[in-house]
Write a protein that holds these residues in place. Sequence first.
Motif, PDB file in Angstrom:
ATOM      1  N   ILE A   1       0.834  -1.201   0.000  1.00 12.23           N
ATOM      2  CA  ILE A   1       0.000   0.000   0.000  1.00 12.23           C
ATOM      3  C   ILE A   1       0.871   1.254   0.000  1.00 12.23           C
ATOM      4  O   ILE A   1       0.597   2.228  -0.716  1.00 12.23           O
ATOM      5  N   ALA A   2       1.946   1.238   0.786  1.00 11.68           N
ATOM      6  CA  ALA A   2       2.859   2.386   0.830  1.00 11.68           C
ATOM      7  C   ALA A   2       3.500   2.627  -0.536  1.00 11.68           C
ATOM      8  O   ALA A   2       3.613   3.771  -0.986  1.00 11.68           O
TER       9      ALA A   2
ATOM     10  N   TYR B   1       0.816   4.023  -2.903  1.00 13.83           N
ATOM     11  CA  TYR B   1       0.531   5.409  -2.500  1.00 13.83           C
ATOM     12  C   TYR B   1       1.660   6.331  -2.988  1.00 13.83           C
ATOM     13  O   TYR B   1       1.420   7.410  -3.533  1.00 13.83           O
ATOM     14  N   SER B   2       2.888   5.877  -2.798  1.00 13.60           N
ATOM     15  CA  SER B   2       4.043   6.665  -3.222  1.00 13.60           C
ATOM     16  C   SER B   2       4.023   6.907  -4.729  1.00 13.60           C
ATOM     17  O   SER B   2       4.260   8.025  -5.204  1.00 13.60           O
TER      18      SER B   2
ATOM     19  N   PHE C   1       8.005   6.409   0.589  1.00 11.64           N
ATOM     20  CA  PHE C   1       7.157   7.408  -0.051  1.00 11.64           C
ATOM     21  C   PHE C   1       7.955   8.379  -0.911  1.00 11.64           C
ATOM     22  O   PHE C   1       7.508   8.757  -1.998  1.00 11.64           O
TER      23      PHE C   1
ATOM     24  N   GLY D   1      -5.577  12.472   3.655  1.00 10.07           N
ATOM     25  CA  GLY D   1      -4.445  11.817   3.010  1.00 10.07           C
ATOM     26  C   GLY D   1      -3.205  11.797   3.881  1.00 10.07           C
ATOM     27  O   GLY D   1      -2.461  10.809   3.884  1.00 10.07           O
TER      28      GLY D   1
ATOM     29  N   ALA E   1       0.921  15.100  -0.627  1.00  5.85           N
ATOM     30  CA  ALA E   1      -0.238  14.447  -0.019  1.00  5.85           C
ATOM     31  C   ALA E   1      -1.110  15.471   0.692  1.00  5.85           C
ATOM     32  O   ALA E   1      -2.347  15.402   0.635  1.00  5.85           O
TER      33      ALA E   1
ATOM     34  N   LEU F   1      -1.344   8.449   5.303  1.00 10.83           N
ATOM     35  CA  LEU F   1       0.089   8.209   5.084  1.00 10.83           C
ATOM     36  C   LEU F   1       0.791   7.881   6.398  1.00 10.83           C
ATOM     37  O   LEU F   1       1.551   6.911   6.483  1.00 10.83           O
TER      38      LEU F   1
END
Length: 389
Positions: free
Chosen positions: A25-26, A29-30, A346, A283, A275, A287
């Motif tokens: 997920i990280a 997201y990144s 990230f 967001g 973000a 994070l």
Amino acid sequence: MSRIFQITGNFLKKTDKLLWALTAIAVIYSLLLISSMQRAGEYNYMKSQLFAVIPGLAASVVIAAADYRIIIKKWYFAAVAAAILATSVFIFGIRVTGTDDTAWIVLPGGFTIQPSELIKVCFIITFSAHLDFLRRREYLHTLPGVISLLVHAAVPMAIIHIQGDDGTVLIFGLIFLIMSFAAGVQLRYFIILLTLIAVCAPVIWSFFMNDEHRNRILALFDIDGNASNDYGWQQFQGKMSIAGGGLSGSGLFHGQRVEYGIVPEQENDFIFTVAGEELGFIGCVALMAILLGIIIKVILNAQRCCDPKGKSVCAGVFAAIASQSIINLGMVLGFFPVIGITLPLFSSGGTSALSTLICIGLVQSVRYHETDDMDFSAIRRGSKTRFRL
């Protein structure tokens, strides 16, 4: 095909599935944040990030399947790799735009790597082996043993300081302290060390810090009222972007400040501002929750492990990820000076992402082989019981 699914299922069953999920997920997201800020320039940050993330995920899986005890036993390979990486910077090192150090190397194809990030992984391995050596010989609570640990940490810290990357030096120092504390080094040694650092603080300020370092610290207090226009400009603009995002942000790929690159280094150290502007408070909280979840899972895996070597590895990974996360977020929010620390998983920093994924693989290796440690402990207890009977 069924055999492959069976092997994969057994592998996932023995590793930490939630840690895998949080890591994935990280990474996703990144990539979303990086693809959004890609509008601000011509350089293809997505390409360089994928160039590191894909091998990093593969390396993480391979290392998870490998036995961490063998990796630590063969610590000298990590030591040699660290020496080669450190030496290469002095021969091929360059200064990247936006930094004040020469801790980078250009690879074929125009990609750059930061060897100190990979040395960090090597340090966790060699330092875990060092702690185990002292523990088995009962030197861990002696002054010579503690001094040997201090020398072990001081060598890479001094080399990286010469390269000008003092932010990474700080991370190495925190890894050293946390791993030593977790291994059982007595508290009095930490008190002595911290006292010496406090006493030497004026000397460090006057002779080891340059004007830029001092001005970055003074900018936090805005003593002359010009911090927002000089050394505090980056943090000031970063906070403006975060504040402008409100609760839910302007929407991914719609942030105007992101598009025009108002915040310097928004793809790297200040990715949190992307973000904040485009995904808002929600967001930002998401994070931080992902990072906190990864950190907690590393701690829980350390607690589950029966082997001191595995605990040391997890403590080192925890120290690296937690310290970088706290310092990076503190920099962006104006609590700490800007010292060039990336946000783990990230920031658009291929070497940083690669080293963090390798560290995740080491933790997963500890988890994967914990049943071996439990079986060994049970056999050992059984043998002692039979001997007494």
